[in-house]
Motif scaffolding. Structure first.
Motif, PDB file in Angstrom:
ATOM      1  N   THR A 286       0.767   5.639  -5.596  1.00 55.13           N
ATOM      2  CA  THR A 286       2.606   5.133  -4.753  1.00 55.13           C
ATOM      3  C   THR A 286       2.679   5.651  -3.655  1.00 55.13           C
ATOM      4  O   THR A 286       3.001   5.671  -2.786  1.00 55.13           O
ATOM      5  N   LYS A 287       1.959   7.163  -3.638  1.00 51.74           N
ATOM      6  CA  LYS A 287       1.811   8.424  -2.659  1.00 51.74           C
ATOM      7  C   LYS A 287       1.510   7.828  -1.435  1.00 51.74           C
ATOM      8  O   LYS A 287       1.876   8.074  -0.517  1.00 51.74           O
ATOM      9  N   GLU A 288       0.313   7.656  -1.543  1.00 48.50           N
ATOM     10  CA  GLU A 288      -0.970   7.121  -0.466  1.00 48.50           C
ATOM     11  C   GLU A 288      -0.432   5.945  -0.229  1.00 48.50           C
ATOM     12  O   GLU A 288       0.141   5.834   0.860  1.00 48.50           O
ATOM     13  N   ARG A 289       0.221   4.959  -1.105  1.00 48.03           N
ATOM     14  CA  ARG A 289       0.944   3.316  -0.200  1.00 48.03           C
ATOM     15  C   ARG A 289       2.485   3.408   0.809  1.00 48.03           C
ATOM     16  O   ARG A 289       2.526   3.460   1.775  1.00 48.03           O
ATOM     17  N   LYS A 290       2.548   4.480   0.147  1.00 51.67           N
ATOM     18  CA  LYS A 290       3.999   5.036   1.183  1.00 51.67           C
ATOM     19  C   LYS A 290       4.177   5.849   2.476  1.00 51.67           C
ATOM     20  O   LYS A 290       4.404   5.075   3.180  1.00 51.67           O
ATOM     21  N   GLU A 291       2.975   6.443   2.218  1.00 51.82           N
ATOM     22  CA  GLU A 291       2.665   7.071   2.496  1.00 51.82           C
ATOM     23  C   GLU A 291       1.620   6.225   4.006  1.00 51.82           C
ATOM     24  O   GLU A 291       2.328   7.070   5.359  1.00 51.82           O
ATOM     25  N   ARG A 292       1.283   5.207   3.825  1.00 52.23           N
ATOM     26  CA  ARG A 292       0.668   4.404   4.648  1.00 52.23           C
ATOM     27  C   ARG A 292       0.965   4.112   4.837  1.00 52.23           C
ATOM     28  O   ARG A 292       1.693   3.230   6.235  1.00 52.23           O
ATOM     29  N   GLU A 293       2.594   3.138   4.282  1.00 56.00           N
ATOM     30  CA  GLU A 293       3.287   2.659   4.697  1.00 56.00           C
ATOM     31  C   GLU A 293       4.600   3.335   5.923  1.00 56.00           C
ATOM     32  O   GLU A 293       4.451   2.817   7.009  1.00 56.00           O
TER      33      GLU A 293
END
Length: 514
Positions: free
Chosen positions: A93-100
């Protein structure tokens, strides 16, 4: 009795399921050491069986305990797995949010290269892309460039959208400034603030002047800052009048706010976004220079307005004053007056009631009342101390030129200039000055050129005299800086502030020197 061989593993299994003593007893019976029909000794046999039962119960308890221990271990293992899964999901989730977030930031950076959505508080309401569309037909009809978006404006100016944002952003406090500010003395006392734009901003303002305002039709009464118009053409209609009335406008440029400039661009046909950008490009607030902790800050206050010193300011006022000129020209004509305007100087004259004219005297009081009402209605302020009524019996001037019988330069100024030339020829330029410029000969040549513009014969004689004196003392005019084309000009860096330049010598009006 049991028969047949026994394997060692079977023996171990039997011992594990009962007890060693019981197996030994069974084996003794099987091998014939103890008769099966023969009754066994009571006490040992009962003891053996009881011990076997206890061993079985103990084994069962151990099995239950082992099973219970395994359940706790399973629970711990399940908890560990769930924790690991939760951490994995949190990481994903953190990686996805950072990517977003990076994608949004990248999209925003890319959008900022094409659009301008914010230029400061209170001035950004019209920058929405939905408000970009203007009236293309009206712009085409006036021969004006059709520009709607920030990207189109930046391309037309030859800069990036980031540089356009840098030049137009309305900052309240900043460590950078787009203007060099200095004071010049006024004829009536006090000083006048001049805001000279930095080269990058001046180049953009020049484009606005040449591409937009130079193509807008002006009223015929306007003579200031127009091609083939001058103070001479402004004064010529008033020659030989019975009365000349001069009215000055107070704080001419500061009176024109950024909102009025934006409305002017909207009236020309530009959309809200383009009008907002252009109006910010051509205006500035009152700015104070403050020193704090060793750094210099430029603090803006008040309403943004036209800066006196920008190349666009005079042209903007000429376009804004079209209705003022039309109304004053009409009102003057009804009362028998002729009207012209040079920047903030309004001039009226009438030839009625001359010695050879039997018409009634012009009503100056009614004219002034009408002029004040129209001027205030158009958003300007007439200067209460700079209204002059010049009758036929005294020297009549319009923008410094005498208009009694013919266009002429003030005699006192000519006498003073001739005396100056005599001393200059006699003693040289050391310790002498003429006008506000530091270059004595350049200033003298400039005044002689001005005289030639008004009185050709007298001016050319003075010009020849000045040049002869300048040649006598070895004066060499300073060469003008070559014009740099857009192709040769270096590309500016929007991230760096512009180096402050030495301000040009203020071009003071000749008729306000004396």
């Amino acid at each position: 009795m049991a028969s047949g061989p026994r394997t060692r593993q079977e023996l171990y299994d039997r011992i594990r399921s009962s007890s060693k003593d019981e197996v030994v007893l069974e084996e003794m019976v099987r091998l014939g050491f103890w008769l099966a029909e023969e009754p066994m000794a009571r006490d040992p046999a009962e003891e053996v069986r009881r011990r076997s039962e206890l061993v079985r119960e103990l084994t069962a308890l151990r099995s239950d305990q082992s099973r219970i221990a395994n359940i706790e271990a399973l629970k711990k293992e399940l908890h560990r797995r769930r924790l690991e899964e939760s951490k994995r999901k949190q990481k994903e989730t953190k990686e996805r949010k950072e990517r977003e977030r990076e994608e949004r930031a990248s999209a925003w950076r890319e959008r900022k290269t094409r659009e301008i959505l914010f230029l400061g508080h209170g001035v950004s309401g019209g920058l929405s892309p939905k408000l970009a569309r203007g009236n293309a037909e009206r712009l085409h009809a006036q021969g004006l460039p059709v520009l709607q978006t920030a990207a189109e404006i930046a391309t037309a100016l030859g800069i990036t959208v980031g540089e356009l944002r840098f030049l137009t952003f309305a900052r309240t406090t900043s460590t950078k400034t787009h203007y060099t500010r200095f004071q010049i003395p006024k004829k009536a006392g006090g000083t006048r603030l001049i805001s000279a734009p930095m080269p990058r901003l001046k180049k953009a303002q020049r484009w606005v002047l040449d591409s937009i305002f130079s193509k807008v039709a002006l009223h015929d009464a306007a003579h200031g800052f127009r091609a083939k118009r001058s103070i001479v053409s402004n004064a010529a209609p008033h020659v030989g009048s019975s009365v000349v009335v001069n009215v000055d406008l107070k704080d001419f440029f500061p009176t024109v706010s950024q909102r009025r400039v934006k409305g002017l661009f909207r009236a020309l046909g530009y959309g809200e976004a383009a009008a907002t950008i252009f109006s910010l490009l051509c205006s500035e607030p009152e700015t104070s220079e403050v020193e704090l902790d060793g750094r210099t800050y430029f603090v803006g206050s008040g309403v943004r307005h036209l800066p006196q010193g920008a190349p666009t300011s005079p042209a903007i006022t000429n376009v804004l004053c079209r209705r003022l000129d039309r109304r004053l020209s009409g009102a003057a004509a009804k009362l028998g007056f002729v009207y012209t305007r040079y920047a903030d100087d309004l001039s009226f004259s009438s030839k009625a009631h001359l010695p050879a004219d039997r018409s009634p005297a012009p009503d100056v009081g009614k004219l002034l009342k009408q002029v004040r009402w129209v001027v205030q209605n158009e958003g300007f302020v007439p200067h209460p101390q700079k209204t002059r009524v010049l009758r036929r019996g005294r020297r009549q001037e319009v923008t410094g030129i005498v208009v009694n019988d013919a266009l002429a330069v003030d005699r006192r100024a000519l006498r003073k200039f001739r005396a100056f030339l005599f001393q200059l020829d006699k003693d040289g330029p050391a310790g002498k000055s003429w006008g506000p410029a530091a270059d004595v000969f350049a200033s003298a040549i400039g005044f002689a050129t001005y005289v030639a513009m008004v009185d050709r014969e007298r001016g050319h004689a003075l010009l020849a005299q000045v040049r002869a004196i300048a040649s006598k003392y070895g004066y060499v005019p300073k060469p003008r800086a070559p014009n740099v084309s857009k192709a040769d000009a270096p590309e500016p860096d929007a991230s760096k502030p512009e180096a402050p330049r030495k301000p040009d010598a203020p071009k003071k009006k000749w008729w306000k020197i004396f």
